[in-house]
Structure formats: C-alpha cells, structure tokens
Write a protein that holds these residues in place. Sequence first.
Motif, PDB file in Angstrom:
ATOM      1  N   GLY A  40       0.804  -1.222   0.000  1.00 39.26           N
ATOM      2  CA  GLY A  40       0.000   0.000   0.000  1.00 39.26           C
ATOM      3  C   GLY A  40       0.838   1.273   0.000  1.00 39.26           C
ATOM      4  O   GLY A  40       1.896   1.366  -0.631  1.00 39.26           O
ATOM      5  N   ILE A  41       0.337   2.255   0.732  1.00 39.02           N
ATOM      6  CA  ILE A  41       0.960   3.582   0.757  1.00 39.02           C
ATOM      7  C   ILE A  41       2.363   3.523   1.366  1.00 39.02           C
ATOM      8  O   ILE A  41       3.285   4.188   0.897  1.00 39.02           O
ATOM      9  CB  ILE A  41       0.044   4.562   1.537  1.00 39.02           C
ATOM     10  N   ARG A  61       5.775  -6.044   9.519  1.00 34.66           N
ATOM     11  CA  ARG A  61       5.601  -7.155  10.470  1.00 34.66           C
ATOM     12  C   ARG A  61       6.339  -8.412  10.046  1.00 34.66           C
ATOM     13  O   ARG A  61       6.902  -9.099  10.885  1.00 34.66           O
ATOM     14  CB  ARG A  61       4.108  -7.483  10.608  1.00 34.66           C
ATOM     15  N   LEU A  84       8.974  -5.025  12.438  1.00 37.86           N
ATOM     16  CA  LEU A  84       8.325  -4.274  13.517  1.00 37.86           C
ATOM     17  C   LEU A  84       6.807  -4.409  13.455  1.00 37.86           C
ATOM     18  O   LEU A  84       6.162  -3.995  12.494  1.00 37.86           O
ATOM     19  CB  LEU A  84       8.692  -2.780  13.459  1.00 37.86           C
ATOM     20  N   ILE A  86       3.844  -2.833  15.358  1.00 34.84           N
ATOM     21  CA  ILE A  86       3.741  -1.649  16.221  1.00 34.84           C
ATOM     22  C   ILE A  86       2.922  -1.901  17.495  1.00 34.84           C
ATOM     23  O   ILE A  86       2.896  -1.054  18.382  1.00 34.84           O
ATOM     24  CB  ILE A  86       3.219  -0.397  15.459  1.00 34.84           C
ATOM     25  N   THR A  87       2.275  -3.059  17.575  1.00 34.31           N
ATOM     26  CA  THR A  87       1.556  -3.370  18.824  1.00 34.31           C
ATOM     27  C   THR A  87       2.457  -4.118  19.809  1.00 34.31           C
ATOM     28  O   THR A  87       2.053  -4.368  20.944  1.00 34.31           O
ATOM     29  CB  THR A  87       0.292  -4.225  18.561  1.00 34.31           C
ATOM     30  N   ALA A 111       1.391   2.672   9.313  1.00 33.80           N
ATOM     31  CA  ALA A 111       0.694   1.394   9.558  1.00 33.80           C
ATOM     32  C   ALA A 111      -0.678   1.604  10.184  1.00 33.80           C
ATOM     33  O   ALA A 111      -0.866   2.461  11.045  1.00 33.80           O
ATOM     34  CB  ALA A 111       1.542   0.521  10.485  1.00 33.80           C
ATOM     35  N   VAL A 136      -3.846  -1.128  17.257  1.00 30.44           N
ATOM     36  CA  VAL A 136      -2.894  -0.853  16.160  1.00 30.44           C
ATOM     37  C   VAL A 136      -2.848   0.652  15.868  1.00 30.44           C
ATOM     38  O   VAL A 136      -1.811   1.299  16.005  1.00 30.44           O
ATOM     39  CB  VAL A 136      -3.289  -1.622  14.860  1.00 30.44           C
ATOM     40  N   VAL A 215      -7.061   6.406  -1.703  1.00 27.56           N
ATOM     41  CA  VAL A 215      -5.933   5.899  -2.481  1.00 27.56           C
ATOM     42  C   VAL A 215      -6.189   4.431  -2.826  1.00 27.56           C
ATOM     43  O   VAL A 215      -6.588   3.643  -1.961  1.00 27.56           O
ATOM     44  CB  VAL A 215      -4.620   6.033  -1.672  1.00 27.56           C
TER      45      VAL A 215
HETATM   46  N1  LIG Z   1      -5.865   3.946   1.234  1.00 29.35           N
HETATM   47  C1  LIG Z   1      -6.675   4.929   1.561  1.00 29.35           C
HETATM   48  O1  LIG Z   1      -7.575   5.296   0.787  1.00 29.35           O
HETATM   49  C2  LIG Z   1      -6.521   5.648   2.867  1.00 29.35           C
HETATM   50  C3  LIG Z   1      -7.415   6.683   3.149  1.00 29.35           C
HETATM   51  C4  LIG Z   1      -7.270   7.386   4.351  1.00 29.35           C
HETATM   52  C5  LIG Z   1      -6.242   7.053   5.219  1.00 29.35           C
HETATM   53  N2  LIG Z   1      -5.390   6.026   4.909  1.00 29.35           N
HETATM   54  C6  LIG Z   1      -4.326   5.724   5.872  1.00 29.35           C
HETATM   55  O2  LIG Z   1      -3.090   5.584   5.183  1.00 29.35           O
HETATM   56  C7  LIG Z   1      -2.288   4.572   5.792  1.00 29.35           C
HETATM   57  C8  LIG Z   1      -1.917   3.505   4.786  1.00 29.35           C
HETATM   58  O3  LIG Z   1      -3.089   3.020   4.169  1.00 29.35           O
HETATM   59  P1  LIG Z   1      -3.070   1.810   3.125  1.00 29.35           P
HETATM   60  O4  LIG Z   1      -4.289   1.933   2.305  1.00 29.35           O
HETATM   61  O5  LIG Z   1      -1.741   1.724   2.486  1.00 29.35           O
HETATM   62  O6  LIG Z   1      -3.262   0.565   4.112  1.00 29.35           O
HETATM   63  P2  LIG Z   1      -3.090  -0.992   3.811  1.00 29.35           P
HETATM   64  O7  LIG Z   1      -2.899  -1.233   2.346  1.00 29.35           O
HETATM   65  O8  LIG Z   1      -4.213  -1.667   4.504  1.00 29.35           O
HETATM   66  O9  LIG Z   1      -1.716  -1.343   4.546  1.00 29.35           O
HETATM   67  C9  LIG Z   1      -1.655  -1.236   5.931  1.00 29.35           C
HETATM   68  C10 LIG Z   1      -0.225  -1.470   6.362  1.00 29.35           C
HETATM   69  O10 LIG Z   1      -0.186  -1.418   7.797  1.00 29.35           O
HETATM   70  C11 LIG Z   1       0.461  -2.589   8.254  1.00 29.35           C
HETATM   71  N3  LIG Z   1       0.072  -2.997   9.594  1.00 29.35           N
HETATM   72  C12 LIG Z   1      -1.150  -3.393  10.044  1.00 29.35           C
HETATM   73  N4  LIG Z   1      -1.081  -3.745  11.347  1.00 29.35           N
HETATM   74  C13 LIG Z   1       0.223  -3.546  11.724  1.00 29.35           C
HETATM   75  C14 LIG Z   1       0.929  -3.717  12.924  1.00 29.35           C
HETATM   76  N5  LIG Z   1       0.344  -4.176  14.037  1.00 29.35           N
HETATM   77  N6  LIG Z   1       2.249  -3.394  12.965  1.00 29.35           N
HETATM   78  C15 LIG Z   1       2.878  -2.940  11.847  1.00 29.35           C
HETATM   79  N7  LIG Z   1       2.269  -2.784  10.667  1.00 29.35           N
HETATM   80  C16 LIG Z   1       0.949  -3.077  10.611  1.00 29.35           C
HETATM   81  C17 LIG Z   1       0.111  -3.655   7.217  1.00 29.35           C
HETATM   82  O11 LIG Z   1       1.002  -4.741   7.365  1.00 29.35           O
HETATM   83  P3  LIG Z   1       0.533  -6.292   7.080  1.00 29.35           P
HETATM   84  O12 LIG Z   1       0.647  -6.496   5.607  1.00 29.35           O
HETATM   85  O13 LIG Z   1       1.508  -7.079   7.873  1.00 29.35           O
HETATM   86  O14 LIG Z   1      -0.876  -6.417   7.567  1.00 29.35           O
HETATM   87  C18 LIG Z   1       0.303  -2.854   5.956  1.00 29.35           C
HETATM   88  O15 LIG Z   1       1.660  -2.748   5.628  1.00 29.35           O
HETATM   89  C19 LIG Z   1      -3.116   4.042   6.967  1.00 29.35           C
HETATM   90  O16 LIG Z   1      -2.775   4.752   8.135  1.00 29.35           O
HETATM   91  C20 LIG Z   1      -4.544   4.370   6.557  1.00 29.35           C
HETATM   92  O17 LIG Z   1      -5.408   4.502   7.668  1.00 29.35           O
HETATM   93  C21 LIG Z   1      -5.520   5.323   3.755  1.00 29.35           C
END
Ligand SMILES: NC(=O)c1ccc[n+]([C@@H]2O[C@H](COP(=O)([O-])OP(=O)(O)OC[C@H]3O[C@@H](n4cnc5c(N)ncnc54)[C@H](OP(=O)(O)O)[C@@H]3O)[C@@H](O)[C@H]2O)c1
Length: 282
Positions: A40-41, A61, A84, A86-87, A111, A136, A215
């Motif tokens: 992801g991001i 992780r 890492l 984060i929990t 994360a 988390v 995104v």
């Molecule tokens: N995408 C969007 O449209 C959007 C919109 C608003 C805000 N955001 C924010 O932007 C950020 C990234 O979003 P994303 O869409 O890229 O999310 P994502 O694709 O769901 O990826 C989440 C990431 O967080 C990691 N993660 C989850 N639990 C964790 C833990 N306990 N310790 C360490 N890493 C952990 C996941 O690792 P694993 O693969 O190991 O699970 C993954 O690398 C987040 O904060 C999200 O809330 C995103």
Amino acid sequence: MTTIIRALIIFLLCLLTAAPGLASDAATAPTVLITGSNRGIGLEFARQYAALGWQVIATCRTPDSADQLQHIASQYPNLSIEKLDITDHAAVDALAERYAELAIDVLLNNAALLGSRGKQVLGNMDYELLRRIIEVNTVGTLKVTEAFSAHVAASRQKKIITLGSRAGSIEMLNSPPDFYAYRASKTALHLLMKNISLALADQGVLVGLINPGLVDTRGFAKIGPDDPVPEDFKEVVRLLRSGVLKLTSPEEAVGQMIAIIENLTAEQSGVFLNADGQVLPW
Ligand SMILES: NC(=O)c1ccc[n+]([C@@H]2O[C@H](COP(=O)([O-])OP(=O)(O)OC[C@H]3O[C@@H](n4cnc5c(N)ncnc54)[C@H](OP(=O)(O)O)[C@@H]3O)[C@@H](O)[C@H]2O)c1
C-alpha cells in the motif's frame, strides 16, 4: 609482487572510501523510518524516498514475505528492512534502543488496520476487532511516536508525520455511519497528534497529520463493471462509479504527500491536512 598488488588495492580502497561524494552523500542524506511499508501507501513511500536518495528504514511485520519491499531493497542499498509490529511495545523499544544514536529526520506513522466493514456497525459490532483496531491505529502509533521522538528531535528536519483519515473527522461524517472502530481509532489518533505537536513544539519538532485521500491500495481501479465486488467495498465502489468519490493512485498520493512533508511549516504542525495541502476540519 603480491605485496605490491595488495598495497595498491589498499591504496585504491582508501581513495574510494575517502571520496568526498560518497562519504558526504551517506552522511548528509536525511533518514526516514516508515511503519507498515510492505504494501500500500507505506510501500510506495519506501520506494519514493529510496529513489530520492534518503536513508530509508522500512519496517514491517513480516520481512520474509515482503517480496515487493525486498525487491526495492535489492535496487537501493540506502533502504534497509526492519521487522516491527507496532503493537509489540517491547519490540518498538528494542528497535528505538538499537537506533539510539541515529537521528531520524522523518518518522512516518503509516501502519494501520481498517478491518471488515460488516463487523463495525451497530447491531453487529465485533468488540475483539474494535480493540485490535484501536490497539494498532491509536495505541501502536502513539507508542512508536513516543519511542522515536528523541531520534526525531535530534535530527535536522525534526518531523513526525502521521497518516490520519477523513474517516476520523467528526465534522465530515456522513450517513450511513460505518467502520465505527476505524473511524474512532483515527479520531483519537488525530487528537493524540495534536497533543504531541504541542508537547514537542519547544524542541522544534513539527507534527504533520495528513489525510492521503482515497488511495487505490485495494485495486478498485481494476474492478470491471461485471466483476464481483467484495461486500465490504460495495458502498465505496458505488460512490466511485457514480463519480461522488475520486480515487488516486499510491504513486500520485505519495508524491503529493512527500511535497507536503518537505515544505511542512510550523503553522501546519498539529493541523489536519489533506494530501493536497487543504486544511480539513476535525
Ligand atoms: N488507502 C486509503 O484510501 C486511505 C485513506 C485514508 C487514510 N489512509 C491511511 O493511510 C495509511 C496507509 O493506508 P493503506 O491503504 O496503504 O493501508 P493498507 O494497504 O491496509 O496497509 C496497511 C499497512 O499497515 C500494516 N500494519 C497493520 N497492522 C500492523 C501492525 N500491528 N504493525 C505494523 N504494521 C501493521 C500492514 O502490514 P501487514 O501487511 O503485515 O498487515 C500494511 O503494511 C493508513 O494509516 C490508513 O489509515 C488510507
């Protein structure tokens, strides 16, 4: 003869390591530590900061199964991968301790856990999931920030960047309400980041809180009109198709956010910002 060749090799090695370009690049390149950088991001942040020549500490992780991140690391020697969760507070402390002497210019709290939509609605609330999401997104992010704040304060750029979400803005909440736990975790996180911006202001630390926008980290753009849509995302796909929501690619969103991070001002510290720089309501 062998001694002469060995002396020549040592001389050349000395010349190489003393080359001002090489030495100063490593010494002056800023450092970023990113959480959740395997997909992801976070993955895109790792890729773009590595390409910009930053020293990137890309945490995730399960490094062993982080194939895309491993691929980027093989292309960029300035990117290193650290395990890492984060929990895991002991692991967070251990990593912070291991890097005690390292100044971190940008701590990037990326994360997060979204969780299933169907399990976060009134009448069908999964409390185990709710606790996990808060553990988390809110507690874990706070713990990482606390553990690494001294590394940031010791750096040149002194920036703590957290990805918030407009889903956590009470003012922007629309009906029907969903993702109760995710929204609440982000609302609390926003407040914590505001607190931290005030707490660390006198050390010159800037706290950036950024909503990346919608995104496409779930492959929405590839869903054809006749393809099945997962239940959790039916509403968002409906809104995308009707043009109410606009999707950006990870490349575009991260490019925008890197520009905001680069130009972050003291006035923007502790302010809830959109990826395009607009101020968002709490
Ligand atoms: N995408 C969007 O449209 C959007 C919109 C608003 C805000 N955001 C924010 O932007 C950020 C990234 O979003 P994303 O869409 O890229 O999310 P994502 O694709 O769901 O990826 C989440 C990431 O967080 C990691 N993660 C989850 N639990 C964790 C833990 N306990 N310790 C360490 N890493 C952990 C996941 O690792 P694993 O693969 O190991 O699970 C993954 O690398 C987040 O904060 C999200 O809330 C995103």
